[in-house]
Design a protein around this motif. Sequence first.
Motif, PDB file in Angstrom:
ATOM      1  N   LYS A 231       0.833  -1.211   0.000  1.00 42.66           N
ATOM      2  CA  LYS A 231       0.000   0.000   0.000  1.00 42.66           C
ATOM      3  C   LYS A 231       0.868   1.263   0.000  1.00 42.66           C
ATOM      4  N   VAL A 245      -9.843  -2.761  -1.178  1.00 40.11           N
ATOM      5  CA  VAL A 245      -9.125  -3.993  -0.830  1.00 40.11           C
ATOM      6  C   VAL A 245     -10.166  -5.106  -0.820  1.00 40.11           C
ATOM      7  N   THR A 268      -5.328  -6.515   7.613  1.00 40.37           N
ATOM      8  CA  THR A 268      -5.398  -5.326   6.765  1.00 40.37           C
ATOM      9  C   THR A 268      -6.837  -4.828   6.716  1.00 40.37           C
TER      10      THR A 268
END
Length: 324
Positions: A231, A245, A268
């Motif tokens: 990222k 995502v 994440t």
Amino acid sequence: MSFFKKIFSSEKKETLDKGLEKSKTSFFDKLGKAVAGKSKVDDAVLDNLEEVLVSSDVGVNTTLKIIERIEARVSKDKYLGTDELNSILREEIAGLLSETNSGEETEFSIPHPPADKAGYKKPYVVMVVGVNGVGKTTTIGKMAYQFKKQGYKVVLGAADTFRAAAIDQLQVWADRVGVPLVKQSMGSDPASVAFDTLTSAVTQNADIVIIDTAGRLHNKVNLMNELTKVKRVMQKVVDNTPNDVLLVLDGSTGQNAFEQAKQFTAATEVTSLAVTKLDGTAKGGVVIGISDQFKIPVKYIGVGEGIEDLQVFNKFEFVDSFFK
């Protein structure tokens, strides 16, 4: 309720109906046994219904929510016949999915940026995560096909560099769809691949970038560090990326899909979900539970092996097919 005053595209709906056939048949077989000999929805029926929902991979917490909603209907209406249970379930599950904002779209598209969003520039970047074997590469290929069909310029990035097969498979899909793939050799730094992909996409004035990432869960800390690095490096090329995502889950694994969702959402920030392989399983109820429990919108579902069989998830269509 007026959830189902919708007209669905016949071809897409037929594929969805067929894809959910195993889940629907299994569910209604169990539901029939649960209400056998009963004319009224009472405590015994609700207990049996709870068992049916849990065994259909809806998940315990989501099942309890559904049962509570139906209990409230029973309390309010005083008498509900078992012949009404189908329509009640249909309405309450659609209502539950509405609370997570799952399934509002009807076709493959990317959000238009707000007119006043300073500094916005193409491309729209999707980072795809998920363990190996869930259909991640296939999902990326089918997404690329659908977006290209809608007129978007698409670039793929092969940042799953830990498996040579992952790079080769994505190349096959890129060639099949007719979109460029940015790749490096096996073992290369995934962040470097992501950087090159975005740089290339900006040069080509691409609309959409879809980046594959490694599907390893053996060490959550390593996974977190790797995805964070990918990222960070992408943001050196295009601010505020990735825009999405996307976590890919294999619907045929039932409760294992819940566990994978837990692992990845801990590692994440996941912003959307794709649930694959629903056509080969009776575990389609997992879509309902995952959407509810993780409060992350289900964006796509896989209901067949054909290139057209990745569909934008629409809650009305899904519930209508499930309870048809």
